[in-house]
Scaffold this motif. Structure first.
Motif, PDB file in Angstrom:
ATOM      1  N   ALA A  83      22.439   4.183 -37.772  1.00 35.50           N
ATOM      2  CA  ALA A  83      21.784   2.891 -38.690  1.00 35.50           C
ATOM      3  C   ALA A  83      21.063   3.350 -39.647  1.00 35.50           C
ATOM      4  N   GLY A  84      20.062   4.254 -39.169  1.00 31.87           N
ATOM      5  CA  GLY A  84      19.225   5.102 -40.049  1.00 31.87           C
ATOM      6  C   GLY A  84      20.010   5.780 -41.506  1.00 31.87           C
ATOM      7  N   LEU A  85      21.052   6.466 -40.944  1.00 31.63           N
ATOM      8  CA  LEU A  85      21.893   7.284 -41.950  1.00 31.63           C
ATOM      9  C   LEU A  85      22.513   6.108 -42.868  1.00 31.63           C
ATOM     10  N   THR A  86      23.103   5.303 -42.228  1.00 29.18           N
ATOM     11  CA  THR A  86      23.549   3.976 -43.293  1.00 29.18           C
ATOM     12  C   THR A  86      22.533   3.427 -44.038  1.00 29.18           C
ATOM     13  N   LEU A  87      21.321   3.152 -43.560  1.00 30.87           N
ATOM     14  CA  LEU A  87      20.120   2.687 -44.723  1.00 30.87           C
ATOM     15  C   LEU A  87      20.077   3.457 -45.616  1.00 30.87           C
ATOM     16  N   THR A  88      19.948   5.031 -45.453  1.00 32.09           N
ATOM     17  CA  THR A  88      19.759   6.029 -46.551  1.00 32.09           C
ATOM     18  C   THR A  88      21.006   5.913 -47.615  1.00 32.09           C
ATOM     19  N   LEU A  89      22.215   5.768 -46.878  1.00 32.18           N
ATOM     20  CA  LEU A  89      23.307   5.743 -47.958  1.00 32.18           C
ATOM     21  C   LEU A  89      23.465   4.653 -48.821  1.00 32.18           C
ATOM     22  N   ARG A  90      22.954   3.443 -48.113  1.00 30.15           N
ATOM     23  CA  ARG A  90      23.064   2.056 -48.798  1.00 30.15           C
ATOM     24  C   ARG A  90      21.843   1.951 -49.828  1.00 30.15           C
ATOM     25  N   PHE A  91      20.803   2.246 -49.335  1.00 32.56           N
ATOM     26  CA  PHE A  91      19.589   2.036 -50.286  1.00 32.56           C
ATOM     27  C   PHE A  91      19.014   3.113 -50.733  1.00 32.56           C
ATOM     28  N   GLU A  92      18.575   3.536 -51.865  1.00 34.64           N
ATOM     29  CA  GLU A  92      18.025   4.484 -52.498  1.00 34.64           C
ATOM     30  C   GLU A  92      16.456   4.777 -52.624  1.00 34.64           C
ATOM     31  N   ASN A  93      15.702   3.405 -52.307  1.00 32.78           N
ATOM     32  CA  ASN A  93      14.460   3.523 -52.550  1.00 32.78           C
ATOM     33  C   ASN A  93      13.756   3.994 -51.559  1.00 32.78           C
ATOM     34  N   TRP A  94      12.488   4.281 -51.965  1.00 30.54           N
ATOM     35  CA  TRP A  94      11.669   5.157 -50.730  1.00 30.54           C
ATOM     36  C   TRP A  94      11.380   4.092 -49.575  1.00 30.54           C
ATOM     37  N   ALA A  95      11.211   2.788 -49.655  1.00 35.01           N
ATOM     38  CA  ALA A  95      10.936   1.947 -48.585  1.00 35.01           C
ATOM     39  C   ALA A  95      11.916   1.823 -47.715  1.00 35.01           C
ATOM     40  N   ALA A  96      13.281   1.725 -48.177  1.00 36.31           N
ATOM     41  CA  ALA A  96      14.496   1.978 -47.310  1.00 36.31           C
ATOM     42  C   ALA A  96      14.650   3.315 -46.314  1.00 36.31           C
ATOM     43  N   ARG A  97      14.064   4.087 -47.024  1.00 33.13           N
ATOM     44  CA  ARG A  97      14.302   5.656 -46.485  1.00 33.13           C
ATOM     45  C   ARG A  97      13.245   5.726 -45.465  1.00 33.13           C
ATOM     46  N   GLY A  98      12.000   5.023 -45.748  1.00 31.32           N
ATOM     47  CA  GLY A  98      10.833   5.068 -44.696  1.00 31.32           C
ATOM     48  C   GLY A  98      11.626   4.200 -43.696  1.00 31.32           C
ATOM     49  N   VAL A  99      12.097   3.034 -43.850  1.00 31.09           N
ATOM     50  CA  VAL A  99      12.492   2.473 -42.571  1.00 31.09           C
ATOM     51  C   VAL A  99      13.768   3.169 -41.887  1.00 31.09           C
ATOM     52  N   ALA A 100      14.559   3.713 -42.646  1.00 30.71           N
ATOM     53  CA  ALA A 100      15.585   4.613 -41.951  1.00 30.71           C
ATOM     54  C   ALA A 100      15.081   5.825 -41.237  1.00 30.71           C
ATOM     55  N   LEU A 101      13.788   6.249 -41.732  1.00 32.95           N
ATOM     56  CA  LEU A 101      13.299   7.392 -40.848  1.00 32.95           C
ATOM     57  C   LEU A 101      12.594   6.985 -39.418  1.00 32.95           C
ATOM     58  N   ALA A 102      11.951   5.825 -39.774  1.00 29.45           N
ATOM     59  CA  ALA A 102      11.414   5.145 -38.245  1.00 29.45           C
ATOM     60  C   ALA A 102      12.609   4.766 -37.496  1.00 29.45           C
ATOM     61  N   VAL A 103      13.562   4.037 -38.020  1.00 28.27           N
ATOM     62  CA  VAL A 103      14.599   3.952 -37.062  1.00 28.27           C
ATOM     63  C   VAL A 103      15.047   4.932 -36.241  1.00 28.27           C
ATOM     64  N   ILE A 104      15.496   6.242 -36.880  1.00 26.40           N
ATOM     65  CA  ILE A 104      15.955   7.181 -36.606  1.00 26.40           C
ATOM     66  C   ILE A 104      15.041   7.881 -35.540  1.00 26.40           C
ATOM     67  N   ALA A 105      13.791   7.881 -35.686  1.00 28.33           N
ATOM     68  CA  ALA A 105      12.644   8.619 -34.891  1.00 28.33           C
ATOM     69  C   ALA A 105      12.283   7.629 -33.670  1.00 28.33           C
ATOM     70  N   LEU A 106      12.794   6.282 -33.593  1.00 30.06           N
ATOM     71  CA  LEU A 106      12.485   5.628 -32.581  1.00 30.06           C
ATOM     72  C   LEU A 106      12.438   6.038 -31.240  1.00 30.06           C
ATOM     73  N   PRO A 107      14.055   6.232 -30.909  1.00 34.07           N
ATOM     74  CA  PRO A 107      14.455   6.776 -29.642  1.00 34.07           C
ATOM     75  C   PRO A 107      13.570   7.931 -28.982  1.00 34.07           C
ATOM     76  N   HIS A 108      13.267   8.877 -30.083  1.00 33.24           N
ATOM     77  CA  HIS A 108      12.590  10.098 -29.757  1.00 33.24           C
ATOM     78  C   HIS A 108      10.948   9.888 -29.546  1.00 33.24           C
ATOM     79  N   VAL A 109      10.393   8.785 -30.071  1.00 38.61           N
ATOM     80  CA  VAL A 109       9.053   8.399 -30.152  1.00 38.61           C
ATOM     81  C   VAL A 109       8.989   7.663 -28.597  1.00 38.61           C
ATOM     82  N   VAL A 110       9.858   6.772 -28.275  1.00 38.20           N
ATOM     83  CA  VAL A 110      10.220   6.545 -26.871  1.00 38.20           C
ATOM     84  C   VAL A 110      10.392   7.468 -25.957  1.00 38.20           C
ATOM     85  N   GLY A 111      11.010   8.434 -26.108  1.00 43.23           N
ATOM     86  CA  GLY A 111      11.139   9.517 -25.294  1.00 43.23           C
ATOM     87  C   GLY A 111      12.433   9.497 -24.499  1.00 43.23           C
TER      88      GLY A 111
END
Length: 244
Positions: free
Chosen positions: A158-186
């Protein structure tokens, strides 16, 4: 077009699966067999050896030699399993390529793009929390591991899809948060136990598994780019063009 995508994905996946299976038998299977010798007690680390486990002996008794037919059967099942698995990867990657080609807001994939994305989603991201495990290594509960692995795969995709679909920094920030979420949970915690497998053997296994998977994705991406460029209507961009 759907039939072409289906057949192209299956063919590319099957060929990539055969390549991965051959690399598995050459580079990974010997490590698994050696780890099984530690698991059964034929070999033992110096710190965990007992009177019943002399440890560090590398002599194989005649009765312990595996039957050649069993080895062939194991190798055959490995090839079949990996071929089917990579057929599934091929279908998913082909569907992603077609969606990217038909959407105006998504940049199309190149062979390298497919390889990097597929490897990141299916191998690298899950391995950051749950590295590939040899037989005899302590592991968390199977259901917990499977659930975390699936959530990590979905979040990374999902994070990679957001990165490919939207090029603004807000979308990239959301994508990074989505990708990092499982690792933050652990990832599920591994129970504390005395090591049975040498650390260098476990480390080599992780490195080879990730390396073989990446090579498999490179083969799959190159084959899909070759097979599906025509049916999708235009030649897919090269890696250099994607960077421009």
């Amino acid at each position: 077009m759907s039939k072409t995508l289906l057949s192209g994905g299956l063919i590319a996946g099957a060929l990539a699966g055969v390549v991965v299976a051959l690399l598995q038998l050459w580079l990974i299977q010997p490590l698994i067999i050696e780890a099984e010798r530690y698991e059964t007690g034929e070999l033992a680390l110096p710190l965990v050896q007992t009177e019943d486990q002399p440890g560090m002996s590398t002599t194989i008794q005649p009765d312990d030699i595996q039957i050649e037919g069993a080895n062939l059967s194991r190798a055959g099942l490995t090839v079949i399993f990996l071929t089917l698995t990579w057929c599934g990867f091929g279908l998913l990657a082909g569907a992603s390529m077609s969606a990217a080609q038909m959407s105006k807001n998504v940049r199309p994939f190149s062979a390298v793009g497919i390889a990097v994305s597929g490897f990141a989603v299916a191998s690298l991201a899950p391995a950051l929390g749950l590295p590939p495990e040899l037989p005899g290594m302590p592991a968390a509960d199977l259901n917990s591991r499977q659930l975390w692995w699936i959530l990590t795969l979905v979040a990374t995709a999902a994070g990679l899809t957001l990165t490919l679909r939207f090029e603004n920094w807000a979308a990239r920030g959301v994508a990074l948060a989505v990708i990092a979420l499982p690792h933050v949970v652990g990832a599920p915690s591994v129970p504390v136990a005395a090591p049975m497998i040498p650390p260098d053997l476990a480390g080599l296994y992780v490195a080879r598994v990730l390396g073989v998977n990446f090579l498999g994705w490179l083969v799959l991406g190159a084959l899909l780019e070759r097979l599906l460029a025509g049916p999708l209507g235009r030649k897919l961009p090269t890696y250099r063009k994607m960077l421009d």
